[in-house]
Design an enzyme around this catalytic site. Structure first.
Site, PDB file in Angstrom:
ATOM      1  N   ALA A 103      -3.934   7.798  -5.177  1.00 40.66           N
ATOM      2  CA  ALA A 103      -2.545   7.353  -5.278  1.00 40.66           C
ATOM      3  C   ALA A 103      -2.579   5.908  -5.772  1.00 40.66           C
ATOM      4  O   ALA A 103      -2.882   4.985  -5.009  1.00 40.66           O
ATOM      5  CB  ALA A 103      -1.859   7.451  -3.922  1.00 40.66           C
ATOM      6  N   GLY A 142       0.827  -1.208   0.000  1.00 40.79           N
ATOM      7  CA  GLY A 142       0.000   0.000   0.000  1.00 40.79           C
ATOM      8  C   GLY A 142       0.850   1.243   0.000  1.00 40.79           C
ATOM      9  O   GLY A 142       2.061   1.181  -0.189  1.00 40.79           O
ATOM     10  N   ASN A 143       0.216   2.378   0.203  1.00 43.82           N
ATOM     11  CA  ASN A 143       0.943   3.648   0.266  1.00 43.82           C
ATOM     12  C   ASN A 143       0.284   4.544   1.315  1.00 43.82           C
ATOM     13  O   ASN A 143      -0.737   4.188   1.883  1.00 43.82           O
ATOM     14  CB  ASN A 143       0.984   4.313  -1.115  1.00 43.82           C
ATOM     15  N   ARG A 144       0.914   5.691   1.569  1.00 43.40           N
ATOM     16  CA  ARG A 144       0.483   6.537   2.684  1.00 43.40           C
ATOM     17  C   ARG A 144      -0.584   7.565   2.338  1.00 43.40           C
ATOM     18  O   ARG A 144      -0.848   8.461   3.126  1.00 43.40           O
ATOM     19  CB  ARG A 144       1.693   7.264   3.271  1.00 43.40           C
ATOM     20  N   SER A 145      -1.189   7.447   1.185  1.00 41.80           N
ATOM     21  CA  SER A 145      -2.234   8.419   0.845  1.00 41.80           C
ATOM     22  C   SER A 145      -3.384   8.338   1.848  1.00 41.80           C
ATOM     23  O   SER A 145      -3.867   7.253   2.170  1.00 41.80           O
ATOM     24  CB  SER A 145      -2.763   8.135  -0.559  1.00 41.80           C
TER      25      SER A 145
END
Ligand code: CTP
Ligand code: CA
Length: 239
Positions: free
Chosen positions: A100, A33-36
């Site tokens: 994102a 995943g990502n930090r969006s």
């Protein structure tokens, strides 16, 4: 049905906003995943609603609740987001790609949980490229019939030895072919999950010799500004 026509800068317009970060599964319990946080996309959806738009909100993983009053479509992965964008693109006036999207996904999604191996060998994750949803939607826009007439991309750049934030933003605008690009300067501790941000809105119509103005404010303020700009861009085309 039966209600008075909505008032506002985007009355009668259909706006699709993607938001949040995609999650790309490795197995039934793990993902990349990502930090969006999805805050900026949620703020844009709320600002568009406040201006009378009909809003479809395509939400990947969010850390904030989706705004009340949107047509909510929940997705997990980049490929699901792509399907939802293709579906929405058939009947939207505006597409705002603030999600994102993971550039890569694991090449394999195991059916069962990946276990540590008795022989001590460490697993290797192979990644494959996800499609560029924004670029392909721009390329296929005529195939989507009536819409979208305005496509807005986002870029978060740090700049480096081979280019400034603005140079990277302009290259990305050209590469993606979208109508507006919201450029964010990012660095450690900047932007992700923050409530205040600084952006520049780039357009292919900009004078390359002039620097587009920097807008500073809360994500809600930036969202209201973007919505006003979207309305101004649409003003020439019939509702
Ligand atoms: N985007 C997309 N599909 C992808 C990746 C990005 O639609 N597979 C969209 C994002 O939603 C955003 C814009 O493209 O609106 C720019 O995303 P960004 O990650 O900055 O662009 P990339 O082309 O992935 O470039 P980079 O290598 O800098 O990550
Ligand atoms: Ca990317």
């Amino acid at each position: 049905a039966g209600s008075a026509p909505a008032a506002g800068l985007l009355a009668g317009r259909r706006v699709t906003v993607t938001a949040g970060g995609t999650r790309e599964p490795l197995d039934p319990v793990r993902f990349l995943g990502n930090r969006s946080s999805g805050k900026q996309g949620a703020a844009i959806a709320a600002a568009a609603l406040a201006e009378g738009a009909q809003v479809r909100f395509i939400a990947a993983h969010l850390e904030v609740p989706p705004p009340q009053g949107v047509d909510l479509v929940q997705v997990e992965t980049a490929l699901e987001l792509r399907d939802a964008v293709h579906e929405a693109a058939k009947s939207t006036d505006v597409l705002v790609m603030s999600a994102a999207v993971a550039d890569f996904r694991p090449g394999e999604n195991a059916d069962t949980k990946i276990k540590k191996r008795d022989d001590g060998a460490d697993p290797v994750i192979t990644l494959v490229r996800n499609p560029d949803i924004l670029a392909e939607t721009v390329q296929n826009r005529s195939a989507f019939g009536s819409g979208p007439s305005l496509i807005v991309g986002f870029a978060a750049e740090t700049g480096d030895d081979s280019g400034s934030v603005l140079e990277y933003g302009r290259r990305k605008l050209e590469r993606k072919g979208c109508d507006l690009l919201v450029l964010n300067q990012v660095g450690r501790a900047l932007v992700f999950g923050q409530d205040s941000t600084e952006v520049r809105i780039l357009s292919p119509k900009d004078d390359p010799a002039a620097e587009p103005p920097a807008l500073t404010g809360s994500k809600a303020e930036i969202a209201r500004h973007l919505v006003q700009r979207i309305a101004a861009e649409l003003a020439g085309s019939p509702a």
